[in-house]
Design an enzyme around this catalytic site. Structure first.
Site, PDB file in Angstrom:
ATOM      1  N   GLU A   1     -56.122  62.333  53.934  1.00  0.00           N
ATOM      2  CA  GLU A   1     -56.063  63.764  53.626  1.00  0.00           C
ATOM      3  C   GLU A   1     -56.706  64.465  54.808  1.00  0.00           C
ATOM      4  O   GLU A   1     -57.929  64.555  54.914  1.00  0.00           O
ATOM      5  CB  GLU A   1     -56.788  64.047  52.309  1.00  0.00           C
ATOM      6  CG  GLU A   1     -56.429  65.398  51.704  1.00  0.00           C
ATOM      7  CD  GLU A   1     -57.315  66.512  52.194  1.00  0.00           C
ATOM      8  OE1 GLU A   1     -56.887  67.219  53.141  1.00  0.00           O
ATOM      9  OE2 GLU A   1     -58.409  66.697  51.652  1.00  0.00           O
TER      10      GLU A   1
ATOM     11  N   CYS B   1     -59.618  72.792  53.771  1.00  0.00           N
ATOM     12  CA  CYS B   1     -58.437  72.238  54.450  1.00  0.00           C
ATOM     13  C   CYS B   1     -57.153  72.949  54.040  1.00  0.00           C
ATOM     14  O   CYS B   1     -56.206  73.022  54.819  1.00  0.00           O
ATOM     15  CB  CYS B   1     -58.331  70.737  54.187  1.00  0.00           C
ATOM     16  SG  CYS B   1     -58.273  70.303  52.432  1.00  0.00           S
TER      17      CYS B   1
END
Length: 478
Positions: free
Chosen positions: A251, A285
């Site tokens: 990720e 993010c």
């Protein structure tokens, strides 16, 4: 030794190990810049002990029933909720986000652990059709010991996002959270420990990241890598994992495009976007970052965005009026300042912000809005990971989609339009692992979380998060 520092340690083989005889690092309060503790760093001997303990813990945990594993996870979630006030204050002290944000993060984390508790009881195989006297089975079994690394931006959620699916699947885990937010991760581990998780099933280590990753990933004991962090570090870890053909979940970073069309509810859209953009000081993010606005509403959108941004209250996360806290460490304001100055030098206009905090203490940067940022500017190409919004205009749907897909990042994207046919097209053509239309929520316990292209592969959360920790085996009998 203060109360915070006294709780810092490594967790190996069911024991908490302090700084005695070990190197240490010094976490800081980002609102003041002051040192708040001494965190021990794991030695190579500590890492070998962690590997041995995890190997032994896996042998025990994989044979534990799904119901027993689920009970431990549910109790850990309950303890997390009981300790919410204390854990949220720890997260604010070491990471900077407002206490209200930390409590919201904690609520999501508890729900995520509870979801994975349910998944522990739903790891199904299947029976294939065969002639009488034959049987073919498909089985899903835990992959083994997991080495997991996570970032500092969500100090409560990120560690639990690694622990919960691995434990639900029946794996053992060695977790290395960020040294800058160790206290929150330790509080999460104590919840699992107090919930009855056998001591050798989960280990927690801190120290020099490259030393730890190289040692753990080179060991034949480790069978899966899970990483949340930057693209360059993710690519580095993938190369290390390739030597042992290790399964990986990545990720990585994002550069979230936001496509705002002229048929949207403009005021409602702005009211949603501004607080979400500056949530966690933009250190997210999936943060909305590049705002591409259809030319007919561009001026009004930019003016409304800047007005709302300039009204945000910046300060310590412990102050009830604060809407945005400091950045997490001294590196981040410096990085953001350099990117904003680069954009200015190339012709961008700063509508609001563009400066560091005025009091000289802590790691603050003002919420910033820029327009007319050229595509050559670093901000338009590198993930800023901070409180900066760039607004540009587009003419057609084709232009908007092309710009959304221009970068190698493909984690999250956002679209605001009332046209249903357009919504379907955007869902089909935008390259992103997660797309939100007329809303901003992307992280749900039952929904896979992950990206495409340079933003990584594999999913966390949802059933996919547990499946990433399982191997598939076929079993044929006659």
């Amino acid at each position: 030794m203060n109360d915070y520092s006294s709780k810092l340690g490594l967790y190996i083989g069911g024991e908490w190990l302090g700084p005695e005889g070990r190197d240490t690092t010094q976490p800081r309060n980002p609102a003041t810049g002051e040192v708040i503790g001494e965190l021990p760093s794991a030695s190579l001997d500590d890492l070998d002990r962690a590997l041995q303990a995890a190997e032994e813990g896996f042998a025990q945990w994989r044979d534990t029933s799904g119901t027993e594993r689920a009970n431990v996870l549910r109790k850990a979630a309950a303890l997390l909720r009981e300790r919410a006030d204390d854990i949220a204050r720890i997260a604010t002290m070491e990471q900077g986000k407002p206490v209200a944000e930390a409590k919201g993060e904690l609520g999501l984390t508890a729900s995520l652990i509870e979801f994975h508790a349910g998944e522990a009881e739903r790891i199904y195989g299947r029976v294939l059709p065969r002639p009488t006297g034959s049987r073919s089975l498909v089985l899903h079994q835990p992959i083994g010991v997991v080495a997991a690394f996570c970032a500092w931006n969500f100090p409560i959620l990120n560690p639990a996002r690694k622990l919960a699916p691995a434990l639900a699947a029946g794996c053992a885990i060695i977790l290395k959270p960020s040294e800058e937010t160790a206290g929150s991760a330790i509080a999460i581990m104590r919840c699992f420990e107090d919930a009855g998780l056998p001591g050798k099933v989960a280990q927690m280590v801190f120290g020099v990241p490259d030393t730890i990753s190289r040692h753990l990933l080179a060991s034949p004991v480790t069978r899966k890598l899970s990483f949340t962090g930057s693209v360059p570090v993710g690519k580095h870890l993938m190369k290390l994992a390739a030597d042992t053909v290790m399964r990986s979940t990545m990720e990585l970073g994002g550069h979230g495009p936001v496509l705002v069309f002229d048929d949207c509810d403009l005021d409602k859209t702005l009211d949603m976007l501004v607080p979400h953009k500056f949530r966690n000081a933009g250190q997210v993010c999936i943060s909305p970052t590049r705002f591409h606005v259809q030319e007919g509403i561009y001026e009004k959108f930019a003016r409304g965005f800047a007005e709302r941004t300039s009204a945000l209250r910046v300060g310590s996360g412990f102050e009830s009026e604060t809407q945005m806290g400091p950045m997490a460490n001294a590196r981040r304001p410096e990085a953001i300042d350099a990117m904003v100055e680069n954009a200015r030098s190339e012709g961008a206009t700063v509508l609001t912000g563009g400066t560091r905090g005025a009091n000289g203490r802590g790691f603050f940067y003002q919420p910033t809005v820029l327009t007319d940022v050229p595509m050559t500017a670093r901000l338009m190409n590198d993930e800023p990971f901070g409180p900066v919004a760039m607004i540009s205009r587009f003419a057609s749907d084709d232009d908007a989609i092309a710009e959304a897909n221009r970068l190698p990042y493909a984690l999250a994207a956002y679209c605001f339009t009332e046209n249903g046919r357009r919504q379907n097209r955007l869902g089909d053509e935008i390259e992103a692992g997660m797309i939100a239309v007329n809303q901003l929520a992307l992280s749900w316990p039952d929904s896979p979380f992950g990206g495409m292209k340079d933003s990584g592969f594999g999913s966390e959360d949802g059933p996919e998060g547990v499946m990433a920790h399982l191997v598939t085996k076929t079993f044929h009998m006659k």
